[in-house]
Design an enzyme around this catalytic site. Structure first.
Site, PDB file in Angstrom:
ATOM      1  N   GLN A 156      31.537  51.745  41.827  1.00  0.00           N
ATOM      2  CA  GLN A 156      32.569  51.092  41.027  1.00  0.00           C
ATOM      3  C   GLN A 156      32.063  49.694  40.700  1.00  0.00           C
ATOM      4  O   GLN A 156      32.149  48.780  41.507  1.00  0.00           O
ATOM      5  CB  GLN A 156      33.903  51.025  41.776  1.00  0.00           C
ATOM      6  CG  GLN A 156      34.992  50.258  41.051  1.00  0.00           C
ATOM      7  CD  GLN A 156      35.300  50.818  39.685  1.00  0.00           C
ATOM      8  OE1 GLN A 156      35.326  52.030  39.496  1.00  0.00           O
ATOM      9  NE2 GLN A 156      35.522  49.953  38.707  1.00  0.00           N
ATOM     10  N   GLN A 158      32.857  47.757  37.863  1.00  0.00           N
ATOM     11  CA  GLN A 158      33.760  46.841  37.176  1.00  0.00           C
ATOM     12  C   GLN A 158      34.536  45.979  38.168  1.00  0.00           C
ATOM     13  O   GLN A 158      35.039  46.509  39.170  1.00  0.00           O
ATOM     14  CB  GLN A 158      34.751  47.643  36.321  1.00  0.00           C
ATOM     15  CG  GLN A 158      35.569  46.779  35.373  1.00  0.00           C
ATOM     16  CD  GLN A 158      36.616  47.589  34.616  1.00  0.00           C
ATOM     17  OE1 GLN A 158      37.358  48.356  35.217  1.00  0.00           O
ATOM     18  NE2 GLN A 158      36.673  47.427  33.308  1.00  0.00           N
ATOM     19  N   PRO A 287      38.853  53.746  44.514  1.00  0.00           N
ATOM     20  CA  PRO A 287      39.823  52.654  44.447  1.00  0.00           C
ATOM     21  C   PRO A 287      40.647  52.586  43.165  1.00  0.00           C
ATOM     22  O   PRO A 287      41.531  51.742  43.060  1.00  0.00           O
ATOM     23  CB  PRO A 287      38.937  51.408  44.569  1.00  0.00           C
ATOM     24  CG  PRO A 287      37.655  51.811  43.927  1.00  0.00           C
ATOM     25  CD  PRO A 287      37.468  53.265  44.303  1.00  0.00           C
ATOM     26  N   GLY A 290      41.310  55.897  37.562  1.00  0.00           N
ATOM     27  CA  GLY A 290      40.217  56.408  36.744  1.00  0.00           C
ATOM     28  C   GLY A 290      39.318  55.280  36.310  1.00  0.00           C
ATOM     29  O   GLY A 290      39.681  54.104  36.390  1.00  0.00           O
ATOM     30  N   MET A 291      38.126  55.626  35.853  1.00  0.00           N
ATOM     31  CA  MET A 291      37.171  54.645  35.345  1.00  0.00           C
ATOM     32  C   MET A 291      36.378  55.279  34.222  1.00  0.00           C
ATOM     33  O   MET A 291      35.841  56.377  34.348  1.00  0.00           O
ATOM     34  CB  MET A 291      36.238  54.150  36.457  1.00  0.00           C
ATOM     35  CG  MET A 291      35.222  53.116  35.997  1.00  0.00           C
ATOM     36  SD  MET A 291      36.006  51.580  35.433  1.00  0.00           S
ATOM     37  CE  MET A 291      34.701  50.920  34.374  1.00  0.00           C
ATOM     38  N   GLU A 292      36.262  54.533  33.143  1.00  0.00           N
ATOM     39  CA  GLU A 292      35.835  55.058  31.843  1.00  0.00           C
ATOM     40  C   GLU A 292      34.341  55.059  31.600  1.00  0.00           C
ATOM     41  O   GLU A 292      33.891  54.754  30.482  1.00  0.00           O
ATOM     42  CB  GLU A 292      36.519  54.247  30.741  1.00  0.00           C
ATOM     43  CG  GLU A 292      36.097  52.765  30.672  1.00  0.00           C
ATOM     44  CD  GLU A 292      36.882  51.820  31.552  1.00  0.00           C
ATOM     45  OE1 GLU A 292      36.776  50.596  31.347  1.00  0.00           O
ATOM     46  OE2 GLU A 292      37.609  52.299  32.448  1.00  0.00           O
ATOM     47  N   HIS A 316      44.234  57.504  28.971  1.00  0.00           N
ATOM     48  CA  HIS A 316      43.767  56.113  29.065  1.00  0.00           C
ATOM     49  C   HIS A 316      42.242  56.040  29.128  1.00  0.00           C
ATOM     50  O   HIS A 316      41.616  55.290  28.366  1.00  0.00           O
ATOM     51  CB  HIS A 316      44.378  55.446  30.296  1.00  0.00           C
ATOM     52  CG  HIS A 316      44.043  53.996  30.419  1.00  0.00           C
ATOM     53  ND1 HIS A 316      44.723  53.014  29.742  1.00  0.00           N
ATOM     54  CD2 HIS A 316      43.076  53.358  31.129  1.00  0.00           C
ATOM     55  CE1 HIS A 316      44.198  51.841  30.026  1.00  0.00           C
ATOM     56  NE2 HIS A 316      43.201  52.019  30.875  1.00  0.00           N
ATOM     57  N   GLU A 317      41.648  56.820  30.025  1.00  0.00           N
ATOM     58  CA  GLU A 317      40.187  56.754  30.158  1.00  0.00           C
ATOM     59  C   GLU A 317      39.497  57.260  28.893  1.00  0.00           C
ATOM     60  O   GLU A 317      38.452  56.740  28.492  1.00  0.00           O
ATOM     61  CB  GLU A 317      39.733  57.543  31.383  1.00  0.00           C
ATOM     62  CG  GLU A 317      40.381  57.121  32.703  1.00  0.00           C
ATOM     63  CD  GLU A 317      40.400  55.619  32.933  1.00  0.00           C
ATOM     64  OE1 GLU A 317      39.472  54.918  32.472  1.00  0.00           O
ATOM     65  OE2 GLU A 317      41.349  55.138  33.569  1.00  0.00           O
ATOM     66  N   HIS A 320      39.373  54.597  26.224  1.00  0.00           N
ATOM     67  CA  HIS A 320      38.322  53.600  26.447  1.00  0.00           C
ATOM     68  C   HIS A 320      37.033  53.957  25.696  1.00  0.00           C
ATOM     69  O   HIS A 320      36.178  53.077  25.504  1.00  0.00           O
ATOM     70  CB  HIS A 320      38.011  53.490  27.940  1.00  0.00           C
ATOM     71  CG  HIS A 320      38.810  52.449  28.657  1.00  0.00           C
ATOM     72  ND1 HIS A 320      38.792  51.121  28.301  1.00  0.00           N
ATOM     73  CD2 HIS A 320      39.633  52.539  29.739  1.00  0.00           C
ATOM     74  CE1 HIS A 320      39.566  50.430  29.118  1.00  0.00           C
ATOM     75  NE2 HIS A 320      40.091  51.270  30.001  1.00  0.00           N
ATOM     76  N   GLU A 339      41.624  46.336  28.164  1.00  0.00           N
ATOM     77  CA  GLU A 339      42.709  47.109  28.764  1.00  0.00           C
ATOM     78  C   GLU A 339      44.001  47.099  27.961  1.00  0.00           C
ATOM     79  O   GLU A 339      44.724  48.102  27.934  1.00  0.00           O
ATOM     80  CB  GLU A 339      42.965  46.622  30.187  1.00  0.00           C
ATOM     81  CG  GLU A 339      41.799  46.859  31.143  1.00  0.00           C
ATOM     82  CD  GLU A 339      41.442  48.334  31.312  1.00  0.00           C
ATOM     83  OE1 GLU A 339      42.204  49.205  30.844  1.00  0.00           O
ATOM     84  OE2 GLU A 339      40.396  48.614  31.919  1.00  0.00           O
ATOM     85  N   ASP A 395      37.619  39.935  39.811  1.00  0.00           N
ATOM     86  CA  ASP A 395      38.426  40.923  40.527  1.00  0.00           C
ATOM     87  C   ASP A 395      39.909  40.551  40.518  1.00  0.00           C
ATOM     88  O   ASP A 395      40.773  41.423  40.602  1.00  0.00           O
ATOM     89  CB  ASP A 395      37.961  41.051  41.978  1.00  0.00           C
ATOM     90  CG  ASP A 395      36.748  41.966  42.121  1.00  0.00           C
ATOM     91  OD1 ASP A 395      36.499  42.779  41.220  1.00  0.00           O
ATOM     92  OD2 ASP A 395      36.048  41.855  43.144  1.00  0.00           O
ATOM     93  N   TYR A 403      46.817  44.812  30.888  1.00  0.00           N
ATOM     94  CA  TYR A 403      47.226  46.119  30.382  1.00  0.00           C
ATOM     95  C   TYR A 403      48.546  46.043  29.612  1.00  0.00           C
ATOM     96  O   TYR A 403      48.622  46.406  28.437  1.00  0.00           O
ATOM     97  CB  TYR A 403      47.408  47.102  31.548  1.00  0.00           C
ATOM     98  CG  TYR A 403      46.170  47.444  32.313  1.00  0.00           C
ATOM     99  CD1 TYR A 403      45.565  48.687  32.175  1.00  0.00           C
ATOM    100  CD2 TYR A 403      45.608  46.553  33.227  1.00  0.00           C
ATOM    101  CE1 TYR A 403      44.441  49.036  32.912  1.00  0.00           C
ATOM    102  CE2 TYR A 403      44.486  46.883  33.962  1.00  0.00           C
ATOM    103  CZ  TYR A 403      43.912  48.126  33.803  1.00  0.00           C
ATOM    104  OH  TYR A 403      42.792  48.462  34.527  1.00  0.00           O
ATOM    105  N   ARG A 585      43.431  53.987  46.097  1.00  0.00           N
ATOM    106  CA  ARG A 585      43.620  53.181  44.886  1.00  0.00           C
ATOM    107  C   ARG A 585      44.362  51.891  45.212  1.00  0.00           C
ATOM    108  O   ARG A 585      45.477  51.918  45.715  1.00  0.00           O
ATOM    109  CB  ARG A 585      44.372  53.987  43.829  1.00  0.00           C
ATOM    110  CG  ARG A 585      43.598  55.199  43.345  1.00  0.00           C
ATOM    111  CD  ARG A 585      44.427  56.089  42.458  1.00  0.00           C
ATOM    112  NE  ARG A 585      45.599  56.562  43.192  1.00  0.00           N
ATOM    113  CZ  ARG A 585      46.696  57.023  42.601  1.00  0.00           C
ATOM    114  NH1 ARG A 585      46.780  57.042  41.293  1.00  0.00           N
ATOM    115  NH2 ARG A 585      47.698  57.456  43.328  1.00  0.00           N
TER     116      ARG A 585
END
Length: 633
Positions: A156, A158, A287, A290-292, A316-317, A320, A339, A395, A403, A585
């Site tokens: 991860q 980002q 965590p 989702g991640m794009e 959402h992903e 992106h 976002e 972070d 968002y 998460r």
């Protein structure tokens, strides 16, 4: 205006700066030591080997840089806790040094570039290195932490954890095409943010080598790696689902609509450019929801609900792929450019899928999230702005403001210029113009004003929307058609007086037939009732069975336990601990742990529980929850 060239594309830096550059780490990005204004990465070849026993990712990076400034004597890359073994150019060793370590931003790696090399148009650099076992970007899962009996690795990056996985220009303003070879134990499968080779992976003893190519330049935060005992199943012309054997069929059933969503998104935003859109479902320690990553979106297996309840995250992903992956925020102070646009876009996709009223309800829910976040950030106003005006730990920007405030702003702008019929064509032109670039808020503002007549936008208070903390200056008017039944039910609960001992005017069927978003809004509105009380909540559980009803819907379960904590329902504490220990998460965990911390009688036990179980969480999750619990890392 600064133009930075990479390949056939340009990164256009801002004409106006909202953040003073005095405190920036480098000249290009507040959070990056790197100097792409002197040497700009254009191509990268990666050779990685995964060592599960020692929890190390080692390898060789072969970079190509355009030389922008021939007077520059050092190439500077971002690192964090990385061990450098050797750096060379065309086989000739180069001198380098690591600067002073910063707890948040890591360590600059300064590589001395010889005079003769600076006279060329391009520079080739090879870096041999390995990561630290405690690398903040990587999560090394033991077999017992997975659905099967094999270890698992995922990343991860980002926002700025890429520098702990590999030396790089760790800024979203730099995008690099790459190829990769990943060496893993032969019983495991490797994935990264690129198109897998059509050739079968080669075996070498007890290892297997996977190859990939990403032709479209991407920034470091979108680089990824995942290695595990994965099965795969193709579900459409673009998409393959990857998951452990124990969950793959459930994942396929819940996410079978992906091709339909891609078709809808293409009609809204233009051609899908990334060749494949694959989905990977990760262990519970992941965590994020989702991640794009381009070509391979990561998803938490908590999204597998059995009723396609994770489709909002899928939308959402996927969105992106246009907002963030194609048109990218220049730096993390403009995170809403990724976002906020994507949240607005995913609701467009959902509106085309389930009807405009569904989009309206999602927007109402987002507004309640925005109010919650704004209230919790009242003592940290800088983080409650769309454009962060100071250098902060990126972070800290991972909250609901970019968002939901960003999405609300775009909804407001859409209504201001005349609605979707004119705003959606503008978005397609915006993407077409800025694809493969990294931009900032001022450029979007200028683009919008130049596209529409200035008098249409004369009442838009850009300064307050972008640079003031807290709630927006305008309250959007959303349709309440799907919300009204929920609001009426909550109102009945609020007005009911248990002490009257009259017949309870509620029944289990009150919640039957509700979509997940409606059930989530029901729990959210109960939370917003200031004086609900423990007795009423116990009756809600007795009638509706919320503990069981939310068991497979983790987002709603988090809000339910947040509500249990708010009314100080002591008997639910073991269930809350069970939930937070299984959940990875940080967004969901933050809600529950915040209530546990506010509950003075439980605070010490909550902190003890977190400290005992944080070793199973990823670095970014530990960092976020430590902040909630007022703990030092």
């Amino acid at each position: 205006m600064l133009h930075i060239h990479f390949g056939n594309n340009y990164v256009v830096a801002a004409a106006e700066e909202s953040v003073s550059k005095e405190d920036w780490l480098g000249k290009t990005d507040p959070s990056s030591y790197s100097n792409p204004e002197d040497f700009l990465a254009t191509q990268l070849h990666i050779k990685w080997e995964v060592d599960f026993e020692n929890k190390i990712l080692s390898g060789v990076l072969s970079y190509e840089f355009d030389i922008i400034n021939k007077e520059a004597t050092y190439l500077i890359l971002d690192t964090r806790d990385i061990e450098i073994n050797k750096i060379a150019s065309n086989g000739k060793g180069l001198l380098y040094k690591l600067g002073e370590k910063n707890k948040i931003f890591g360590t600059p790696l300064k590589i001395e570039i010889p005079n003769e090399s600076r006279n060329e148009k391009a520079l080739t650099i090879e870096i041999e290195y390995k990561t630290d076992p405690n690398c903040s970007a990587l999560a090394w899962m033991e077999p017992h932490q997975t659905s099967g009996n094999k270890p698992f690795l995922f990343s991860q990056n980002q926002p700025i954890h890429g520098r702990s996985m590999y030396p790089c220009q760790d800024t979203p303003s730099v995008k690099t095409a790459f190829t990769a070879e990943i060496i893993v134990p032969k019983e495991l499968v490797a994935l990264t943010s690129a198109v897998p080779s059509q050739d079968a992976p080669k075996e070498a003893g007890d290892k297997r080598v996977y190859k990939f190519e990403q032709k479209i330049p991407i920034p470091s935060y979108l680089m990824c790696i995942a290695v595990g005992d994965l099965q795969s199943k193709k579900i459409g012309s673009h998409s393959t689902i990857y998951a452990e054997q124990e969950i793959i069929e459930k994942a396929v059933a819940d996410f079978s609509d992906v091709e339909q969503l891609i078709e809808i998104a293409e009609k809204l935003f233009g051609k899908y450019e990334w060749e494949v859109y694959n989905l990977l479902f990760l262990p519970r320690a992941y965590p994020m929801s989702g991640m794009e990553h381009p070509c391979i979106s990561f998803f938490s297996q908590e999204l597998i609900t059995g009723n396609k309840g994770g489709i909002d995250v899928l939308a959402h992903e996927l969105a992106h792929s246009w907002f963030g992956n194609l048109v990218t925020n220049r730096d993390w102070n403009h995170f809403w450019m990724n976002e906020g646009f994507t949240r607005f876009a995913d609701r467009k996709i959902l509106g085309r899928t389930y009807g405009e009223e569904y989009r309206q309800l999602e927007s109402i829910f987002g507004w309640s999230v925005l109010k919650y976040e704004a209230e919790n950030l009242r003592n940290e106003p800088e983080l409650a702005k769309l454009v962060v005006d100071k250098v902060v730990d990126p972070d800290r920007c991972l909250n609901g403001i970019p968002y939901e405030k960003g999405s609300a702003f775009l909804y407001y702008l859409e209504q201001t210029v005349g609605g979707a019929s004119v705003f959606e064509p503008f978005l397609r032109e915006y993407i077409k113009k800025y694809r493969h670039q990294s931009i900032e808020s001022h450029q979007f503002k200028e683009e919008l004003i130049s596209h529409f007549a200035p008098e249409i936008l004369r009442n838009v208070d850009w300064e307050i929307w972008l640079h003031s903390p807290g709630m927006p200056p305008v309250t959007n008017n959303y349709s309440r058609t799907l919300l009204d039944p929920i609001t009426k039910l909550v109102k009945r609960w609020k007005e009911w007086v248990p002490e009257d001992r009259t017949e309870v005017p509620f029944k289990k069927e009150d919640l039957d037939g509700l979509r997940n978003i409606q059930l989530k809004q029901f729990v959210q509105e109960l939370f917003n009732v200031g004086d609900l009380g423990l007795e009423k909540l116990k009756k809600i559980e007795e009638i509706y069975g919320m503990h069981e009803r939310t068991r497979n819907i983790a987002d709603i379960r988090a809000r339910w336990f947040q509500l249990c904590g708010k009314v100080r329902w002591l008997e639910t504490v073991p269930l809350m601990f069970e939930y937070v220990n299984a959940e990875g998460r940080f967004g969901a965990l933050k809600r529950v742990y915040r209530e546990l911390y506010e509950w003075e009688e439980i605070r010490e036990a909550a902190i003890k529980n977190f400290n005992e179980n944080k070793k199973y969480k990823m670095f970014v999750t530990v960092k976020v929850i430590s902040k909630v619990l007022r703990l030092e890392l």
